[in-house]
Design an enzyme around this catalytic site. Sequence first.
Site, PDB file in Angstrom:
ATOM      1  N   ARG A  58     -22.032  23.163  47.297  1.00 29.41           N
ATOM      2  CA  ARG A  58     -22.935  22.021  47.361  1.00 29.41           C
ATOM      3  C   ARG A  58     -23.356  21.622  45.947  1.00 29.41           C
ATOM      4  NH1 ARG A  58     -28.687  24.690  49.295  1.00 29.41           N
ATOM      5  NH2 ARG A  58     -29.429  22.561  49.074  1.00 29.41           N
ATOM      6  N   LYS A  91     -37.427  26.749  74.149  1.00 30.59           N
ATOM      7  CA  LYS A  91     -37.811  25.345  74.099  1.00 30.59           C
ATOM      8  C   LYS A  91     -36.698  24.446  74.631  1.00 30.59           C
ATOM      9  CE  LYS A  91     -41.453  25.062  70.748  1.00 30.59           C
ATOM     10  NZ  LYS A  91     -42.360  24.150  71.437  1.00 30.59           N
ATOM     11  N   HIS A 137     -33.800  13.170  46.142  1.00 32.04           N
ATOM     12  CA  HIS A 137     -33.547  12.835  47.553  1.00 32.04           C
ATOM     13  C   HIS A 137     -34.303  13.813  48.448  1.00 32.04           C
ATOM     14  CE1 HIS A 137     -31.527  12.208  51.364  1.00 32.04           C
ATOM     15  NE2 HIS A 137     -31.058  13.443  51.342  1.00 32.04           N
ATOM     16  N   TYR A 151     -40.404  24.530  59.451  1.00 34.63           N
ATOM     17  CA  TYR A 151     -41.062  24.470  60.761  1.00 34.63           C
ATOM     18  C   TYR A 151     -42.252  23.525  60.745  1.00 34.63           C
ATOM     19  CZ  TYR A 151     -37.756  27.819  62.256  1.00 34.63           C
ATOM     20  OH  TYR A 151     -36.560  28.399  62.565  1.00 34.63           O
ATOM     21  N   SER A 201     -53.257  16.804  49.259  1.00 32.59           N
ATOM     22  CA  SER A 201     -53.229  15.813  50.330  1.00 32.59           C
ATOM     23  C   SER A 201     -52.930  16.466  51.676  1.00 32.59           C
ATOM     24  CB  SER A 201     -52.191  14.743  49.998  1.00 32.59           C
ATOM     25  OG  SER A 201     -51.835  14.029  51.136  1.00 32.59           O
ATOM     26  N   SER A 202     -51.894  17.321  51.700  1.00 31.22           N
ATOM     27  CA  SER A 202     -51.502  17.940  52.974  1.00 31.22           C
ATOM     28  C   SER A 202     -52.571  18.887  53.478  1.00 31.22           C
ATOM     29  CB  SER A 202     -50.204  18.727  52.811  1.00 31.22           C
ATOM     30  OG  SER A 202     -49.160  17.858  52.576  1.00 31.22           O
ATOM     31  N   TRP A 212     -34.222  20.689  44.707  1.00 31.03           N
ATOM     32  CA  TRP A 212     -35.616  20.589  45.148  1.00 31.03           C
ATOM     33  C   TRP A 212     -36.295  21.950  45.115  1.00 31.03           C
ATOM     34  CZ3 TRP A 212     -38.479  21.768  49.869  1.00 31.03           C
ATOM     35  CH2 TRP A 212     -37.790  22.604  50.750  1.00 31.03           C
ATOM     36  N   HIS A 264     -39.586  28.341  53.859  1.00 27.29           N
ATOM     37  CA  HIS A 264     -39.151  28.492  55.243  1.00 27.29           C
ATOM     38  C   HIS A 264     -40.178  27.981  56.243  1.00 27.29           C
ATOM     39  CE1 HIS A 264     -36.168  29.263  58.139  1.00 27.29           C
ATOM     40  NE2 HIS A 264     -37.155  29.658  58.920  1.00 27.29           N
ATOM     41  N   GLU A 278     -42.063  25.678  55.706  1.00 25.43           N
ATOM     42  CA  GLU A 278     -41.976  24.229  55.533  1.00 25.43           C
ATOM     43  C   GLU A 278     -41.010  23.586  56.531  1.00 25.43           C
ATOM     44  OE1 GLU A 278     -43.597  22.007  53.699  1.00 25.43           O
ATOM     45  OE2 GLU A 278     -42.262  20.337  54.233  1.00 25.43           O
ATOM     46  N   HIS A 322     -33.870  35.072  53.985  1.00 26.11           N
ATOM     47  CA  HIS A 322     -32.514  34.739  54.457  1.00 26.11           C
ATOM     48  C   HIS A 322     -31.945  33.549  53.684  1.00 26.11           C
ATOM     49  CE1 HIS A 322     -34.472  32.141  57.812  1.00 26.11           C
ATOM     50  NE2 HIS A 322     -34.127  31.374  56.819  1.00 26.11           N
ATOM     51  N   HIS A 323     -32.779  32.917  52.854  1.00 20.15           N
ATOM     52  CA  HIS A 323     -32.258  31.884  51.948  1.00 20.15           C
ATOM     53  C   HIS A 323     -31.662  32.501  50.691  1.00 20.15           C
ATOM     54  CE1 HIS A 323     -34.133  28.475  54.146  1.00 20.15           C
ATOM     55  NE2 HIS A 323     -34.994  29.397  54.498  1.00 20.15           N
ATOM     56  N   ASP A 339     -62.472   9.275  66.800  1.00 21.07           N
ATOM     57  CA  ASP A 339     -61.768   9.152  65.519  1.00 21.07           C
ATOM     58  C   ASP A 339     -61.451  10.558  65.051  1.00 21.07           C
ATOM     59  OD1 ASP A 339     -60.932   8.445  62.836  1.00 21.07           O
ATOM     60  OD2 ASP A 339     -62.039   6.572  63.093  1.00 21.07           O
ATOM     61  N   SER A 360     -41.378  16.979  73.457  1.00 26.67           N
ATOM     62  CA  SER A 360     -41.995  17.513  74.682  1.00 26.67           C
ATOM     63  C   SER A 360     -42.897  16.489  75.345  1.00 26.67           C
ATOM     64  CB  SER A 360     -42.824  18.756  74.360  1.00 26.67           C
ATOM     65  OG  SER A 360     -42.035  19.711  73.715  1.00 26.67           O
ATOM     66  N   THR A 369     -36.882  29.449  70.148  1.00 25.03           N
ATOM     67  CA  THR A 369     -36.254  28.138  70.001  1.00 25.03           C
ATOM     68  C   THR A 369     -35.383  27.836  71.214  1.00 25.03           C
ATOM     69  OG1 THR A 369     -36.198  28.611  67.654  1.00 25.03           O
ATOM     70  CG2 THR A 369     -35.038  26.660  68.372  1.00 25.03           C
TER      71      THR A 369
END
Lengths: 378, 544
Positions: B454, B335, B81, B261, B173-174, B146, B257, B259, B306-307, B110, B272, B332
């Site tokens: 979890r 914003k 998932h 963002y 790809s990315s 994951w 992390h 990722e 922090h993870h 283009d 925005s 943040t």
Amino acid sequence: MNTLRQLIAGLILSSLGTVVHADYKLNMPVGVTELSRETYDLHMLVIYICAGIGLIVFGAMFYSIYAFRQSKHPFPNNFHENAKLEILWSIIPFIILIIMVYPATELTIKHYDTKDADMTIKVTGYQWRWRYDYVDEGFGFMSSLTAESNAARQMDSGINPQRVQNYLQDVDYPLVIPVDTKVRFLMTSADVLHAWWVPDFGWKRDAIPGFITDAWAKVDKIGIYRGACAELCGRDHGFMPVVVDVRSKEDYESWLAEKKAVLEEENAKSDRTWSKNELMVKGEDVYLTSCAGCHQPNGEGIKGSFPSIKGSDIATGDLDEHIELVLEGQGMMSGFAESLSPVELAAAITYQRNAFDNDTGDIVQPTTIKDWLDDLGY
Amino acid sequence: MAFVTNPLDNHDHGHDHGPAKGWTRWIITTNHKDIGTLYLFFALAMLFVGGSFALTIRSELFQPGLQFVDPEFFNSMTTMHALIMVFGAVMPAFVGFANWMIPMMIGAPDMALPRMNNMSFWVLVFAGILLLSTLFMEGGAPAAGWTLYPPLSIQAAHNIPFVVFSVHLLGVSSIMGSINIIVTILNMRAPGMTLMKMPLFVWTWLITAFLLIFALPVFAAAVTMLLTDAHFGTSFFNAAGGGDPVLYQHLFWFFGHPEVYIIVLPAFGLVSTIVPTFSRKPLFGYTSMVYATGSIAFLSMIVWAHHQFTVGMPLIAELYFIYATCLIAVPTAVKIFNWIATMWQGSITLETPMLFSLGFIFAFTIGGFTGLMLAMAPADFQYHDSYFVVAHFHYTLVVGGTFPVFAAAYYWLPKWTGYMYDEKLAKMHFWLSFMGFNLTFMPQHFLGLAGMPRRIPDYAIQFADFNMMSSIGAFILGFSQLIFVYTIIKCIRGGEPASDEVWEGAQNMGLEWHLPSPPPYHTFETPPDPQLIDRVTTVEVTME
């Protein structure tokens, strides 16, 4: 009926958005240690600050949506910059952060202070049980999900979990510690990552194979506290609860004496010769708590993940190879030499070789296992 | 209207510029609009694949006890998932918008590297197929989460090569996509479109593309080490051989992390873009928005551990990661304040793109608050790996990864198709999604605080009622996405014709609204008039 009731209750609750059920807990437990109480206080401090900020931010947002809607406010005011305002609202969050970080720093230091402990418990994570070693006393034992919960949690068990007492939160042998005593916990693992968590103690800590992490608790209230493994550790991650039985110092001492006597007795049992019948009865118990999680209660395993014991080359082949495999482990199965007693090992191997139509007729005596353990250096 | 120039003027080449005929158009195309469409449809398909995994999880958790799936398969579902939603649905959706809109927003004909653009899409498709194929293998799909933490992830050695190679392909790809976006933005802007005049969506993508190039190779390296640990006898993450399982966690989150963002910065860009249009007011604090995006991107690379507050890091590292993490709250917050200041004294209407944007601001702010709570390491000792974390990252990533995407889809659909979408259905989509979302994830905060870990397929009885609520919410959220699909199909097939401007006053907001609806296959073959660029980007907008 029960399902329907629950469904209706769920729907009503969700439509009301309020919670009235007695069993619910909405918030973090205050807990029974200094650490847990201070952790709770920090948690509440941050919640209140966030709620305050939220009130202002959401207030401004909903006010804008309401007061500046096109039908009421057709001509927009075109301001798009205000240096003073922008500096101000960068500095204010900064100050708020310092207010939160100060107590967080103090509390982190306290969490890390495992010095001057009165006793030490070594916690070892296994797939999917815990082992508790009383380092100062020189003994330890495994702690697994109770057979009752284990039976109820099987797919299509036909047992309603609601009827099982402390479903998934009970173990055969809980960790017993004395009240008002600073206990240092040393966490490690025999296979994959685990995490030992009792919410009422105020923390969890990862158990990492090959490394030792530490934490401490000084519980000031007698009682039974329940928790769980908190780091994904494979198939039965959800089925390795933590139960800690906190007793008065006197009760703890008498429990300790009793436990040592029982272990002595167990040890004596391993020196006598067991009949096949005795081994098979004991073996089934051991198999169901220690082997069936992977190899399944019917011994057929899960294709592609866990090999079958029924009719397998190991369980019907050379006895020595079978014993060595169980003691030392192989691939993703860690060895059982340290986690099971000689009697349990002998019984489990005998059971595997004779149950599931394996019928080899082989009997393994606890003394044989003891010799093996000596040879292998355990 | 003197400044409005027809972009089709000067279009006097003699040869055909339309799309290739037949279905092969979609395979060989190098047109940014076609590739954008491909990315968006791929993302939509993956949203349903990932969503079906989520509903499998929520079905099993509807009641205590095991009813539908084996625990190992349950773990595969949580793992797949996340992987499919992050890499298959959300990231490609933003790349789709980048393809469609960046050239049209900066006045370019283009993307800079059109063939590479085609390749980066098709590599993504094969990576997705490779990853999904593990579901049909003996032994099953990856089931270690994951994050693929060893030693658990390499216990299932059979699927590791497939997962590792699909991560490599996704990364290729990315990175190709990112290079393309960076080159396009830096080299292909129309004369007069200076960096500080670019729409914020373009800015956020520029910064995101750099983040991708920094972060993804680290992830590729970490999973390659998993592969060699599993199959070539190395011990990078095996303590018995001198390695360290926690090393993997550091490498993973050094990617992981940034990722989050990578997902959320383009979302900020979309919001925005949309909020000013429906407030009929220029974006408040454009410059500070750009700098805030840059600071968030920089800070996102120095807060990873922090993870891992519970892995027993040294005290000093623990404290550093608390402080660094808290710092992210400042840009943040800026914003969110800027969006509200944009709305302040505006002239607001609540079409569906605006509703989804407001839904995003609301839920993302809540996710930000819980993020702040999680940053407090000692409190994280309680929250970590509980449902509180699940609630937190769904409040940030589900609303960050889908609500702005829905908003942008409704915002630009009339431009792309030439028809207005069905506003009634779209509003229904919003309200059902918003309520379903909150019903799913709000109770999970309480579950986590009460002690539910979890990634468990079954739970103790006291968690039953909130889980049931959460499952009901998940089904509402999941099935309401069918309305989205129906609305898109309906809009493509026809409807009320859309004007070039589409939204009232939008021609003050961006170049794309000066193109016809639908735009021709090739746009801005000659750059737009610099005076037009001035008009749509200068902040001094005058409404009559």
